[in-house]
Design a protein around this motif. Structure first.
Motif, PDB file in Angstrom:
ATOM      1  N   ASP A  32      46.793  36.768  37.185  1.00  0.00           N
ATOM      2  CA  ASP A  32      48.238  36.695  37.386  1.00  0.00           C
ATOM      3  C   ASP A  32      48.572  36.595  38.877  1.00  0.00           C
ATOM      4  O   ASP A  32      48.036  37.354  39.691  1.00  0.00           O
ATOM      5  N   GLN A  33      49.463  35.691  39.223  1.00  0.00           N
ATOM      6  CA  GLN A  33      49.799  35.459  40.636  1.00  0.00           C
ATOM      7  C   GLN A  33      50.458  36.680  41.281  1.00  0.00           C
ATOM      8  O   GLN A  33      50.082  37.096  42.385  1.00  0.00           O
ATOM      9  N   LYS A  34      51.436  37.265  40.607  1.00  0.00           N
ATOM     10  CA  LYS A  34      52.140  38.415  41.183  1.00  0.00           C
ATOM     11  C   LYS A  34      51.213  39.610  41.351  1.00  0.00           C
ATOM     12  O   LYS A  34      51.286  40.330  42.358  1.00  0.00           O
ATOM     13  N   MET A  35      50.360  39.839  40.364  1.00  0.00           N
ATOM     14  CA  MET A  35      49.437  40.970  40.460  1.00  0.00           C
ATOM     15  C   MET A  35      48.439  40.756  41.590  1.00  0.00           C
ATOM     16  O   MET A  35      48.105  41.690  42.335  1.00  0.00           O
ATOM     17  N   ALA A  36      47.957  39.516  41.747  1.00  0.00           N
ATOM     18  CA  ALA A  36      47.026  39.218  42.841  1.00  0.00           C
ATOM     19  C   ALA A  36      47.697  39.414  44.190  1.00  0.00           C
ATOM     20  O   ALA A  36      47.084  39.922  45.138  1.00  0.00           O
ATOM     21  N   HIS A  37      48.963  39.026  44.281  1.00  0.00           N
ATOM     22  CA  HIS A  37      49.728  39.221  45.512  1.00  0.00           C
ATOM     23  C   HIS A  37      49.816  40.707  45.848  1.00  0.00           C
ATOM     24  O   HIS A  37      49.559  41.127  46.990  1.00  0.00           O
ATOM     25  N   HIS A  38      50.143  41.515  44.849  1.00  0.00           N
ATOM     26  CA  HIS A  38      50.267  42.959  45.040  1.00  0.00           C
ATOM     27  C   HIS A  38      48.921  43.590  45.419  1.00  0.00           C
ATOM     28  O   HIS A  38      48.841  44.390  46.364  1.00  0.00           O
ATOM     29  N   MET A  48      46.276  42.149  46.744  1.00  0.00           N
ATOM     30  CA  MET A  48      45.818  41.692  48.050  1.00  0.00           C
ATOM     31  C   MET A  48      46.579  42.405  49.164  1.00  0.00           C
ATOM     32  O   MET A  48      45.997  42.736  50.208  1.00  0.00           O
ATOM     33  N   ARG A  49      47.862  42.661  48.968  1.00  0.00           N
ATOM     34  CA  ARG A  49      48.631  43.413  49.962  1.00  0.00           C
ATOM     35  C   ARG A  49      48.042  44.810  50.143  1.00  0.00           C
ATOM     36  O   ARG A  49      47.895  45.298  51.267  1.00  0.00           O
ATOM     37  N   ALA A  91      48.291  37.102  52.337  1.00  0.00           N
ATOM     38  CA  ALA A  91      47.632  36.915  53.627  1.00  0.00           C
ATOM     39  C   ALA A  91      48.633  36.436  54.682  1.00  0.00           C
ATOM     40  O   ALA A  91      48.654  36.926  55.822  1.00  0.00           O
ATOM     41  N   LYS A  92      49.492  35.499  54.305  1.00  0.00           N
ATOM     42  CA  LYS A  92      50.472  34.965  55.243  1.00  0.00           C
ATOM     43  C   LYS A  92      51.498  36.027  55.635  1.00  0.00           C
ATOM     44  O   LYS A  92      51.956  36.072  56.784  1.00  0.00           O
ATOM     45  N   GLU A  93      51.871  36.874  54.677  1.00  0.00           N
ATOM     46  CA  GLU A  93      52.803  37.964  54.991  1.00  0.00           C
ATOM     47  C   GLU A  93      52.201  38.917  56.036  1.00  0.00           C
ATOM     48  O   GLU A  93      52.917  39.533  56.806  1.00  0.00           O
ATOM     49  N   LYS A  94      50.879  39.032  56.019  1.00  0.00           N
ATOM     50  CA  LYS A  94      50.159  39.897  56.961  1.00  0.00           C
ATOM     51  C   LYS A  94      49.963  39.204  58.301  1.00  0.00           C
ATOM     52  O   LYS A  94      49.434  39.799  59.256  1.00  0.00           O
TER      53      LYS A  94
END
Length: 223
Positions: free
Chosen positions: A172-178, A180-181, A208-211
């Motif tokens: 899931d994209q949202k879960m991976a985003h969370h 990874m953060r 990654a880009k948010e970081k």
């Protein structure tokens, strides 16, 4: 004509049941939509209809011709040791597994061990040593096989396996985003990330880009 009466006379219903995981959002995933389009197209060519059911919705149903009148089952991405798949095997019902394997049923699958190894080898050849792995579900065969391929490539290149670099995000994209953060907040970033599908790779790239990390200059990402 009465469809039930006709099916009894002909000995077949001309209906195929597509059984999908009871996973939130699975039916809306791009992968699933393309899969259904292919199954439906081939079924229509042979004058068959398709019926889509979640596995949990039929696990207690006796699959007799009257209780569940279909000519066969296409079971998509069942969990490891799925009771439903075992039921199909024991009762020798007409079935094809997708993204899974069985000694007793027909299967459509790819060699995820080889693919996982190839992806990891590619990242290593690009100079990366600290490579994270993002899997779908722990009970998913494709995740397990891609993780095994990842580990084989690390071993071949004498890179120690580090379980702290492995996490799961349910395809899931949202879960991976969370996830990874959280991962990036806990310490230095990895050199590269191998995600078990493209949706999770998109989530990882966003995190990654948010970081403030550049992709692929600071961290490479593969889906």
């Amino acid at each position: 004509p009465n469809l039930i009466a006709r099916s009894l006379v002909r000995g077949k219903t001309e209906i195929l049941a597509i059984i999908i995981p009871a996973k939130h959002g699975f039916a809306n995933a791009d992968y699933f939509q393309k899969l259904i389009a292919g199954i439906t197209s081939a079924s229509v060519e042979h004058s068959y209809n398709v019926l889509i059911k979640q596995e949990t919705a039929i696990k207690n149903v006796r699959l007799s011709s009257t209780a569940f009148p279909v000519d066969g089952f296409i079971v998509v991405s069942p969990v490891l040791d799925s009771p439903f798949v075992k039921y199909l095997e024991v009762n020798k019902l007409n079935a094809v597994l997708v993204n899974s394997r069985s000694k007793y049923l027909s299967c459509v699958d790819l060699n995820s061990v080889s693919a996982g190894s190839s992806v990891t080898e590619h990242l290593i050849k690009c100079g990366h040593r600290k490579i994270a792995f993002v899997g779908g579900g722990r009970d998913n065969l494709n995740t397990r096989d891609r993780l095994n391929g990842y580990r084989l490539a690390l071993k071949k290149n004498k890179i120690p396996y580090d379980p702290s670099l492995v996490f799961y995000a349910g395809f899931d994209q949202k879960m991976a985003h969370h996830k990874m953060r959280e991962f990036l907040a806990s310490g230095p970033p990895p050199d590269a990330v191998f995600c078990a599908n493209d949706l999770m790779a998109m989530g990882v790239i966003c995190a990654a880009k948010e970081k403030g990390l550049r992709v692929p200059e600071d961290v490479a990402v593969v889906g």
